[in-house]
Scaffold this active site. Sequence first.
Site, short mmCIF file in Angstrom:
data_model
loop_
_atom_site.label_atom_id
_atom_site.label_comp_id
_atom_site.label_asym_id
_atom_site.label_seq_id
_atom_site.Cartn_x
_atom_site.Cartn_y
_atom_site.Cartn_z
N HIS A 68 0.79 -1.23 0.00
CA HIS A 68 0.00 0.00 0.00
C HIS A 68 0.82 1.27 0.00
CE1 HIS A 68 -4.14 -1.47 0.58
NE2 HIS A 68 -3.57 -2.50 1.18
N LYS B 200 -8.94 13.88 4.37
CA LYS B 200 -8.09 12.68 4.38
C LYS B 200 -7.19 12.81 5.59
CE LYS B 200 -6.65 13.75 0.13
NZ LYS B 200 -6.52 12.58 -0.70
N ARG B 201 -6.44 11.75 5.93
CA ARG B 201 -5.46 11.88 7.01
C ARG B 201 -4.54 13.06 6.72
NH1 ARG B 201 -5.03 7.72 10.91
NH2 ARG B 201 -3.46 9.14 11.74
N LYS C 29 0.55 14.45 1.54
CA LYS C 29 -0.76 14.77 0.98
C LYS C 29 -0.93 16.28 0.78
CE LYS C 29 -3.15 10.71 3.00
NZ LYS C 29 -3.95 10.07 1.94
N THR D 37 -8.53 6.65 -2.58
CA THR D 37 -9.89 6.20 -2.87
C THR D 37 -10.85 7.35 -2.63
OG1 THR D 37 -9.98 5.30 -0.62
CG2 THR D 37 -9.60 3.73 -2.42
N LYS E 8 -14.42 8.67 -4.62
CA LYS E 8 -15.72 9.00 -4.02
C LYS E 8 -16.17 10.39 -4.44
CE LYS E 8 -14.01 6.52 -0.02
NZ LYS E 8 -13.38 6.80 1.29
#
Length: 803
Positions: A344, A541-542, A547, A649, A653
């Site tokens: 992952h 998101k985290r 990110k 992911t 969405k």
Amino acid sequence: MLDRVERESGRAPDQTSLEVWMRTTAHACRAELAQRLNHTMRTDRQRGAKRVHYLSMEFLMGRALTNALAALELDGSFREAAERAGVDPGEVLEREPDAALGNGGLGRLAACFLDSLATLGVPSFGYGLRYAYGMFDQRIRGGQQLEEPCDWLRDGNPWELHRPELRFGVGFGGHVETYTDDEGGERRRWRPAQIVRATAYDFIVPGHGTERVAVLRQWQASPDQPIDFAAFSRGDYQAAGAAKLAAETLNWVLYPDDSTDAGRRLRLRQEFFLVSASLQDLIARHLEDNTGLSSLAERAAIHLNDTHPALAVPELLRLLIDVHHLSWDAALAQCRAALSYTNHTLLPEALETWPVAMLEELLPRHLELIYELNARWLDHVRRHFPGDEELVARTSLVDEGGQRRVRMAPLSIIASKRVNGVSKLHSQLMVETIFADYAKIVPTRFCNVTNGVTPRRWLAQANPALAALLDARLGGAGSGEPDWRTHLDRLAELEPLAEDPEFRRELLAAKLHNKALLAKLIRRNLGLPIDPSSLFDVQIKRIHEYKRQLLNLLHVVARYQAICDEPEKSWVPRTVIFAGKAASAYVTAKQIIRLIHDVARVVNGDPRVHGRLRLVFLPNYGVSLAERLFPAADLSEQISTAGKEASGTGNMKFALNGALTIGTWDGANIEMAEAVGREHFFIFGLDAEGVRATRAAGYAPREHYEQSPTLRRVLDAIAEGVFSPGEPERYRGLVGQLLERDTYLLLADFADYLAAQAKADALFERPDDWARVAALNIAGMGSFSSDRTIRDYVETIWELPGE
Ligand SMILES: *Cc1c(COP(=O)(O)O)cnc(C)c1O
């Protein structure tokens, strides 16, 4: 329903609490699902079906009631019964706590997979731990994150089926001995110092459009003996309860990723506990229906969700060799045919290793088996690459540099049938970088399966407004057409509708409806007035440096400064929404949360802005909050440094719910952009090759600062305390890191990011054009259903026989 509520509570249906209504409805669903479970199990057994066993330390399930009612087609009856008793059905659903037994994307993926496994009718078990406390609850005090335990089992769990008959002993510690068996052969045997009991709790996962179900089996630890009676009789209560405490500690908390070294031992024990109980369970099931274990891999695929369950390799070897007396070669052949592993992340700091000394103490027999496996593997490497001792050293399971450690990813690779990445780019980088040596030795083992999300939860249930529009245009369940809920590729039929002005109008109306609902929630929770017609720009998101929430924030500050410069200009109104948790030990991530709050206070309070820019941080991101956010987003922020986000992911969405994406050429963004059409994506920044080349050329972030007055002004304002006047130095270190290292290349991408944001503004000013692009985004999302993902796994990895 009315009858059941009375029996459950001993009160009249209009006099019971919403909690009783929730519990009763859940119990009613569970009873139906239990029948389906029995039926599913019986059929699979009669057919001698091959089953999938999905081992994961995380399952981020969220709530179950809305999904169960939809799958059982009982939502109408439920609403009717509740309303008849004067109870608001929506309020009942809100009473259910989230099952937050996962950290983020990896755990949510496992949950989407269970939904698809059930829906596709794949004979399957998820295996996990029954954590008493899941992902921590996030509170915000004074702009800072506080973590609180998430006591989700406080009022019991109406969904679980306790299975006290399913019990296995899991050993720890002790020593290994040699003995002679009845045939005179020499064998090894583990004598653990302690045994912990594992008991099963089943959660039944409903399929949609089918009566088949899947099972999530979660293990609960308890001591071999409840209390030490001798110690109790002496009056030493602490000693009397010590074993109970030690066992129950295993089920206490879900470990946050990015965790510190503290608790590493407990984490290792949790991982082994999951693996051992699950393997014993599936072996026992196999032996009920088959004569021996040399056919195990024909009937069982065993999947490792990341390396957290990688101890399955030595534990399966131990069970087959020591307990069931298969030969080494036969046992290893079963492993290699049954096991598979998903990687992952390429982040080197996230690759699991365990100190040899810790394994020796807790799992001495497993360490022996790992050594033996390693010796055989290195023989293989030497035979195929004679003379390349460096390759041998690099691919050894044991890292000999410094404190000796066992590498869990290589352990998973060498004992598996298949290893997959989670998007095309990630799978490619995986074999080119971190696993390049292994890909050279066993090239055919590596493959790609791009992630997906379940359209049931993330579209049909989360977004009733859009679902109704799709039903009207594509035909819903019972229309005779295949339902888009289970045939998501039907979304492609929306492509011509993008040219239909009426469809575009309806699409915008559905979006506005969802935005108004979210605005109401923000007003209620944070007291902030939000304009539902503003552009909802969402990053949820985290919180992680790769990110790049901070890049998003730099844009917000730049926009704020630009508005202040020209308050009279007609700015496109924006509401920038963040949500996400920071790992409790991740200092920089927590600082980013604080900075978001500091900037929000200034921006939201500045009269010159006049509501044309709002900054919102919604606390306690989780599945239930996500279900309200995705449907209400106009713009999806997927802005990771290229090469760092394995798939994502959340990106799927958003697009499925009609948001446009502003994103980098990373993870599944790439495949989404290709499916939707690049011209309908706001792509910006360096790609993975550009990132590599920039670093190789000696990246100097300060040059960007010196060359761009906009960037300089943004960073100076943050560094000088414009947003933290009470403590002007608060963010000097954070900005200093960007100017000196900028590990994630925010400054390199800043200018292009702002340009892409300007394009988004320009398109948003033309709602009809925006709606057209939104429609095309939805139309392109057909292949990002987790149903497609699971079909890919079934075909290329688990190799289940076709129907
Ligand atoms: C989808 C989802 C994630 C994963 O989001 P990414 O943007 O892919 O990191 C994390 N948490 C929750 C609650 C989700 O629903």
